[in-house]
Design a protein around this motif. Structure first.
Motif, PDB file in Angstrom:
ATOM      1  N   LEU A 167     -13.196  -8.897  -1.654  1.00 54.71           N
ATOM      2  CA  LEU A 167     -12.267 -10.001  -1.872  1.00 54.71           C
ATOM      3  C   LEU A 167     -12.152 -10.936  -0.679  1.00 54.71           C
ATOM      4  N   GLY A 168     -12.542 -10.464   0.492  1.00 56.59           N
ATOM      5  CA  GLY A 168     -12.479 -11.326   1.664  1.00 56.59           C
ATOM      6  C   GLY A 168     -13.347 -12.559   1.538  1.00 56.59           C
ATOM      7  N   THR A 169     -14.348 -12.509   0.671  1.00 56.62           N
ATOM      8  CA  THR A 169     -15.220 -13.680   0.487  1.00 56.62           C
ATOM      9  C   THR A 169     -14.424 -14.894   0.011  1.00 56.62           C
ATOM     10  N   TYR A 170     -13.385 -14.655  -0.797  1.00 56.86           N
ATOM     11  CA  TYR A 170     -12.572 -15.779  -1.258  1.00 56.86           C
ATOM     12  C   TYR A 170     -11.818 -16.418  -0.095  1.00 56.86           C
ATOM     13  N   GLY A 171     -11.342 -15.606   0.821  1.00 58.25           N
ATOM     14  CA  GLY A 171     -10.641 -16.145   1.969  1.00 58.25           C
ATOM     15  C   GLY A 171     -11.538 -16.996   2.851  1.00 58.25           C
ATOM     16  N   PHE A 172     -12.742 -16.508   3.122  1.00 52.78           N
ATOM     17  CA  PHE A 172     -13.662 -17.267   3.976  1.00 52.78           C
ATOM     18  C   PHE A 172     -14.233 -18.487   3.259  1.00 52.78           C
ATOM     19  N   GLU A 173     -14.404 -18.397   1.934  1.00 51.65           N
ATOM     20  CA  GLU A 173     -14.820 -19.587   1.188  1.00 51.65           C
ATOM     21  C   GLU A 173     -13.741 -20.663   1.256  1.00 51.65           C
ATOM     22  N   ALA A 174     -12.475 -20.250   1.195  1.00 50.54           N
ATOM     23  CA  ALA A 174     -11.375 -21.211   1.301  1.00 50.54           C
ATOM     24  C   ALA A 174     -11.372 -21.883   2.673  1.00 50.54           C
ATOM     25  N   ALA A 195      -3.715  -7.470  -1.720  1.00 47.43           N
ATOM     26  CA  ALA A 195      -2.413  -6.784  -1.743  1.00 47.43           C
ATOM     27  C   ALA A 195      -2.326  -5.805  -2.913  1.00 47.43           C
ATOM     28  N   LEU A 196      -2.870  -6.190  -4.064  1.00 48.67           N
ATOM     29  CA  LEU A 196      -2.840  -5.294  -5.225  1.00 48.67           C
ATOM     30  C   LEU A 196      -3.668  -4.037  -4.983  1.00 48.67           C
ATOM     31  N   VAL A 197      -4.842  -4.200  -4.373  1.00 49.10           N
ATOM     32  CA  VAL A 197      -5.662  -3.031  -4.049  1.00 49.10           C
ATOM     33  C   VAL A 197      -4.908  -2.108  -3.100  1.00 49.10           C
ATOM     34  N   ALA A 198      -4.257  -2.691  -2.094  1.00 48.69           N
ATOM     35  CA  ALA A 198      -3.484  -1.889  -1.150  1.00 48.69           C
ATOM     36  C   ALA A 198      -2.344  -1.145  -1.851  1.00 48.69           C
ATOM     37  N   LEU A 199      -1.690  -1.809  -2.789  1.00 45.32           N
ATOM     38  CA  LEU A 199      -0.592  -1.178  -3.517  1.00 45.32           C
ATOM     39  C   LEU A 199      -1.084  -0.031  -4.399  1.00 45.32           C
ATOM     40  N   VAL A 200      -2.266  -0.183  -4.982  1.00 47.13           N
ATOM     41  CA  VAL A 200      -2.825   0.895  -5.803  1.00 47.13           C
ATOM     42  C   VAL A 200      -3.075   2.140  -4.950  1.00 47.13           C
ATOM     43  N   PHE A 201      -3.674   1.944  -3.779  1.00 45.96           N
ATOM     44  CA  PHE A 201      -3.904   3.083  -2.888  1.00 45.96           C
ATOM     45  C   PHE A 201      -2.587   3.708  -2.454  1.00 45.96           C
ATOM     46  N   ASP A 202      -1.614   2.880  -2.114  1.00 47.33           N
ATOM     47  CA  ASP A 202      -0.337   3.424  -1.652  1.00 47.33           C
ATOM     48  C   ASP A 202       0.352   4.204  -2.770  1.00 47.33           C
ATOM     49  N   ALA A 203       0.306   3.685  -3.987  1.00 50.28           N
ATOM     50  CA  ALA A 203       0.904   4.391  -5.117  1.00 50.28           C
ATOM     51  C   ALA A 203       0.215   5.739  -5.338  1.00 50.28           C
ATOM     52  N   PHE A 204      -1.107   5.764  -5.168  1.00 51.82           N
ATOM     53  CA  PHE A 204      -1.842   7.022  -5.317  1.00 51.82           C
ATOM     54  C   PHE A 204      -1.355   8.062  -4.312  1.00 51.82           C
ATOM     55  N   PHE A 205      -1.193   7.642  -3.055  1.00 55.26           N
ATOM     56  CA  PHE A 205      -0.775   8.602  -2.033  1.00 55.26           C
ATOM     57  C   PHE A 205       0.695   8.994  -2.178  1.00 55.26           C
ATOM     58  N   VAL A 206       1.501   8.119  -2.745  1.00 57.80           N
ATOM     59  CA  VAL A 206       2.881   8.502  -3.061  1.00 57.80           C
ATOM     60  C   VAL A 206       2.882   9.626  -4.090  1.00 57.80           C
ATOM     61  N   ILE A 207       2.018   9.500  -5.097  1.00 62.85           N
ATOM     62  CA  ILE A 207       1.916  10.551  -6.122  1.00 62.85           C
ATOM     63  C   ILE A 207       1.396  11.846  -5.516  1.00 62.85           C
ATOM     64  N   VAL A 208       0.364  11.730  -4.665  1.00 60.56           N
ATOM     65  CA  VAL A 208      -0.161  12.926  -3.995  1.00 60.56           C
ATOM     66  C   VAL A 208       0.927  13.598  -3.188  1.00 60.56           C
ATOM     67  N   ARG A 209       1.709  12.811  -2.466  1.00 62.59           N
ATOM     68  CA  ARG A 209       2.782  13.396  -1.658  1.00 62.59           C
ATOM     69  C   ARG A 209       3.813  14.101  -2.541  1.00 62.59           C
ATOM     70  N   TYR A 210       4.138  13.497  -3.670  1.00 58.80           N
ATOM     71  CA  TYR A 210       5.146  14.086  -4.558  1.00 58.80           C
ATOM     72  C   TYR A 210       4.715  15.463  -5.036  1.00 58.80           C
ATOM     73  N   PHE A 211       3.431  15.613  -5.342  1.00 58.92           N
ATOM     74  CA  PHE A 211       2.961  16.874  -5.907  1.00 58.92           C
ATOM     75  C   PHE A 211       2.471  17.881  -4.861  1.00 58.92           C
ATOM     76  N   THR A 212       2.362  17.482  -3.598  1.00 61.70           N
ATOM     77  CA  THR A 212       1.801  18.393  -2.608  1.00 61.70           C
ATOM     78  C   THR A 212       2.745  18.725  -1.450  1.00 61.70           C
ATOM     79  N   THR A 213       3.954  18.194  -1.478  1.00 64.75           N
ATOM     80  CA  THR A 213       4.890  18.501  -0.407  1.00 64.75           C
ATOM     81  C   THR A 213       6.178  19.072  -0.988  1.00 64.75           C
ATOM     82  N   PRO A 214       6.853  19.954  -0.241  1.00 67.68           N
ATOM     83  CA  PRO A 214       8.137  20.474  -0.691  1.00 67.68           C
ATOM     84  C   PRO A 214       9.148  19.342  -0.863  1.00 67.68           C
ATOM     85  N   ARG A 215      10.143  19.565  -1.688  1.00 72.56           N
ATOM     86  CA  ARG A 215      11.138  18.539  -1.994  1.00 72.56           C
ATOM     87  C   ARG A 215      11.793  18.006  -0.725  1.00 72.56           C
ATOM     88  N   GLY A 216      12.098  18.860   0.223  1.00 75.43           N
ATOM     89  CA  GLY A 216      12.802  18.442   1.429  1.00 75.43           C
ATOM     90  C   GLY A 216      11.948  17.612   2.367  1.00 75.43           C
TER      91      GLY A 216
END
Length: 219
Positions: A167-174, A195-216
């Motif tokens: 996606l950086g190609t669009y920035g440099f073309e601009a 930003a959307l790609v970054a949010l997808v990755f962050d959401a994935f790791f939020v889910i991983v954290r939810y299922f792999t860490t104790p509640r506390g």
């Protein structure tokens, strides 16, 4: 000279935008995997020594300050316009620090009383690392991986300066065509979709954290 309305631009260039987004997502995933493997390996090899651990973190921190465009340019002079020769190593380098630092600090954070008790029960070094230190360190390690993912997505966009991919190609073309038709659309596509790609990755790791860490440990 006015270009297309933004949503008309998205419709007209949909296939290309989807392709660039897929490239950006896929390459960022490769970078994250590389940074995690290298960072955790170095953390495991250095966490037991304060001197080695601090040296590893300091070295990664210094590497993090290197100018990205200059580093990309230098590697292009060595490897040519190769995605995995000129772009992959610098992006992994920039994404390495959070994983490495959090890995070392996390592995060092186990309660000495717990470690002594485990030794008294005959737990060996490998089991100590895998069954005691690593689970304790995991929330901190995962937090480092989340930061690393955001760095990978953002810095890879700069890599389009030397290799026409993502996606950086669009920035440099601009930037190359300031004032031309659809310059604004290209810039917005770069900003919004990175930003959307970054949010997808962050959401994935939020889910991983939810299922792999104790509640506390989820706070």
């Amino acid at each position: 000279m006015n270009g297309l309305p933004f949503f008309d631009y998205l419709s007209a260039y949909r296939d290309q935008i989807i392709l660039r987004t897929e490239q950006h997502f896929q390459f960022s995933a490769y970078v994250i995997v590389g940074a995690v493997v290298i960072g955790l390996l170095i953390a495991v090899l250095t966490y037991q020594s304060g001197i080695r651990g601090n040296f590893a973190i300091s070295t990664a921190a210094i590497a993090f300050t290197l100018p990205a465009v200059a580093l990309f340019g230098f590697l292009v002079s060595v490897f040519g316009q190769s995605l995995f020769g000129a772009v992959y190593p610098p992006v992994v380098l920039y994404a390495l620090l959070p994983v490495l630092r959090n890995g070392i600090v996390g592995l060092q954070s186990a309660d000495p009383a717990v470690i002594d008790a485990a030794r008294g029960m005959g737990v060996g070094p490998w089991r100590m690392l895998w069954q005691i230190r690593f689970p304790i360190a995991w929330p901190l390690i995962l937090a480092g991986i989340r930061v690393s993912a955001q760095l990978a997505v953002g810095i890879f966009a700069i890599g389009a300066f030397v290799v026409d991919v993502g996606l950086g190609t669009y920035g440099f073309e601009a930037l190359d065509n300031l004032g031309s038709v659809n310059t604004g659309n290209e810039a917005i596509v770069c900003i919004v979709f990175v930003a959307l790609v970054a949010l997808v990755f962050d959401a994935f790791f939020v889910i991983v954290r939810y299922f792999t860490t104790p509640r506390g440990s989820r706070a």
